[in-house]
Design an enzyme around this catalytic site. Structure first.
Site, PDB file in Angstrom:
ATOM      1  N   GLU A   1     -30.452  28.179  13.085  1.00 58.89           N
ATOM      2  CA  GLU A   1     -30.320  28.923  11.754  1.00 58.89           C
ATOM      3  C   GLU A   1     -31.892  29.321  11.474  1.00 58.89           C
ATOM      4  O   GLU A   1     -32.867  28.593  11.192  1.00 58.89           O
ATOM      5  CB  GLU A   1     -30.071  27.880  10.557  1.00 58.89           C
TER       6      GLU A   1
ATOM      7  N   CYS B   1     -34.751  32.923   3.789  1.00 61.05           N
ATOM      8  CA  CYS B   1     -34.283  33.523   5.072  1.00 61.05           C
ATOM      9  C   CYS B   1     -33.445  34.765   4.701  1.00 61.05           C
ATOM     10  O   CYS B   1     -33.528  35.799   5.575  1.00 61.05           O
ATOM     11  CB  CYS B   1     -33.469  32.591   6.055  1.00 61.05           C
TER      12      CYS B   1
END
Ligand code: NAD
Length: 539
Positions: free
Chosen positions: A239, A273
């Protein structure tokens, strides 16, 4: 945790630069021992019933809820986010994950019967079972230091795995707190091991014997993980970073969009993010008004430490992050960008603060539109058409999330389908990471694999197929011996099942007539009439 003899690292409050504590940097031996303890604990844990595991998860939920204030306070001190963000975006996801698994987990991990369509397999029953993988390694970043490792750890433990967590070197105290919470909830020792340390500690973990490694962090870190786990072939999920685009269609509601974009760009000081990192406004009658509303909403934000309950935005995590954000803004301004709000470091506040910043006149030649800034900057580009907005949104080496802001939802949904990312949110931003039922993950340099949701849960399992045959004495047409009649049968079978209408009848005849041919006898006959061996020189 085994305390390393010599090395320690400091935990720093980014709002004040004060030292909050010191923790050990786990050595290679420390990591080896932690992984061994986790494998040992796994031996018993994997055998516990799913109901018993759910009970532990329910205890954990109670403990997190009862100690919510203390945990939120620690998160806000160690990484600087305002307290409301510690509750909403750090505590709520893990708590909801507990609840989701308590209510639905048994069904999600129950054996599944698979329907087979080929009539030759009619006597078989196929089952999919979800079994644990062993020790799951979790290497996590500092920006969501509680929710990211916690949500994965809860899912991994529920599936019967044990876990070893390597928290970020910038948020180690929260990592230690996570370990305490699991112990307090009654998880057997060794089921959750915490190894504090730096990148090197993470490297030791990535090279250990693991059932799976879930890495969340930078692109560089992810590339390191791939290289480090190549030898052991440990399955990894990555991720990684993002450069999320927001597309604003001409009919987007102005106030709502301005508030959504500013929250999406500045929450956690832009260190998410899935932050809004670039905005494409499709030109329309209300473009100017929308930009004014964004600037006005930005200028109202109060920058300050989490100890001030009125602070809307906290500091960046450290000096290197502050320098990076300042450098991106400088680069943009030097190339012609206009600063409509913010744009400066706030040295007067003592910590690593940067003003929430709005830029216009930006282009894709600037770092601010191409690289992950990971800071409180909202660069806006006004474009001529939806197509251009989609093209620019896809012009990125990242592919994590995107948002679309629109009045007509059907139109927005069409645009959503054209964007190459793992998640598109229409008229909202960022919320879905905290929702355990929804998949999380990206494309391109944003990584691979899907966390959270049923996909993430199954990724933490050995998806095992068990086939049971109730007619073990019956004839298998694909077993030995082969013969001419067996070839005819196979040809007939293919036509019978998949050929055009005309071919099906002849296929049926070939299949059935050769089904009961005495294959072995035929083979002997065929062998006895086989052409004589060629003599030398013959071709
Ligand atoms: P980072 O890569 O520097 O560190 C993340 C973690 O990995 C830390 O614990 C670190 O010690 C460890 N680490 C780094 N390199 C390693 C290596 N080669 N081997 C083993 N361990 C290693 O990232 P960061 O600065 O902590 O986090 C910010 C980045 O994380 C941003 O790029 C952000 O977009 C990304 N992020 C992604 C998601 C997501 O879900 N996609 C979520 C949060 C953050």
């Amino acid at each position: 945790m085994v305390v390393s003899k010599s090395t320690t690292l400091e935990s720093i409050n980014p709002a004040t630069r004060a030292v909050l504590g010191r923790v050990p940097v786990s050595s290679e031996d420390d990591v080896r021992l932690a992984v061994e303890r986790a494998w040992h604990a796994y031996e018993d844990w994997q055998l516990t019933s799913i109901k018993k595991r759910a009970k532990h998860i329910a205890n954990l939920r109670k403990i997190i809820a009862s100690r919510a204030d203390e945990i939120a306070q620690l998160i806000s001190e160690e990484v600087g986010k305002p307290l409301p963000e510690s509750y909403f975006s750090e505590l709520s996801g893990p708590l909801d994950t507990c609840l989701w698994l308590i209510n639905s987990g048994e069904k999600l991990l129950a054996d599944q019967a698979v329907t087979l369509t080929n009539p030759l397999l009619a006597t078989k029953q196929s089952l999919i079972t979800y079994e644990p993988l062993g020790v799951v390694g979790i290497i996590s970043p500092w920006n969501y230091p509680f929710s990211i490792p916690m949500m994965t750890a809860i899912m991994a433990l529920y599936a019967g795995n044990s876990v070893v967590i390597k928290p970020s070197e910038k948020s180690p105290l929260i990592g230690i707190k996570i370990g305490e919470l699991f112990l307090e909830a009654g998880f057997p020792p060794g089921c959750v091991e915490i190894i504090t340390g730096d990148r090197q500690t993470g490297e030791y973990l990535s090279k250990s014997r693991l059932g799976r490694l879930i890495f969340t962090g930078s692109v560089g870190g992810g590339q390191g993980i791939i290289a480090q786990s190549a030898n052991s072939l440990t399955p990894v999920s990555l991720e990684l970073g993002g450069k999320d685009a927001a597309i604003v269609l001409p009919d987007a509601p102005i106030e709502w969009t301005a508030r959504g974009l500013t929250w999406g760009a500045f929450t956690n000081a832009g260190q998410a993010c899935a932050s809004v990192e670039r905005v494409y406004i499709v030109k329309g009658k209300q473009t100017e008004e929308l930009i004014k509303a964004i600037v006005s909403a930005t200028q109202k934000l109060k920058v300050g430490p989490s100890s001030d309950p009125l602070s809307d935005m906290g500091p960046l995590i450290d000096q290197s992050q502050l320098d990076k954000v300042a450098a991106h803004v400088e680069d943009a301004v030097a190339r012609g960008a206009k600063v409509l709000a913010g744009g400066r470091v706030r040295e007067d506040l003592g910590g690593f603060f940067f003003e929430p910043t709005v830029l216009t006149d930006v282009t894709h030649d600037m770092k601010i539109m191409k690289e992950e800034t990971f800071g409180p900057v909202l660069p806006i580009m006004v474009v001529d058409s939806e197509d251009q907005a989609v093209e620019l949104a896809n012009d990125s080496e990242f592919g994590l999330c995107a948002t679309i802001w629109a009045g007509k939802l059907a139109r927005a949904e069409c645009v959503a389908r054209d964007i190459n990312v793992g998640t598109v949110l229409i008229n909202d931003v960022l919320f879905s990471h905290a929702v355990p039922q929804l998949p999380w993950g990206g494309l391109k340099k944003s990584g691979f694999g899907r966390g959270h949701s049923v996909f993430g849960l199954h990724d933490l399992c050995n998806i095992k197929h068990i086939s049971i045959d109730s007619a073990s004495g019956a004839h298998r047409v694909w077993w030995y011996p082969y013969s001419k009649s067996r070839i005819k049968l196979a040809q007939g079978g293919i036509q019978l099942l998949h050929g055009g209408l005309g071919k099906r009848t002849s296929g049926l005849v070939d299949f059935v007539s050769n089904m009961f041919a005495k294959a072995e006898k035929k083979k002997q006959t065929e062998q006895s009439v086989a052409p004589e061996k060629k003599t030398d020189g013959e071709n």
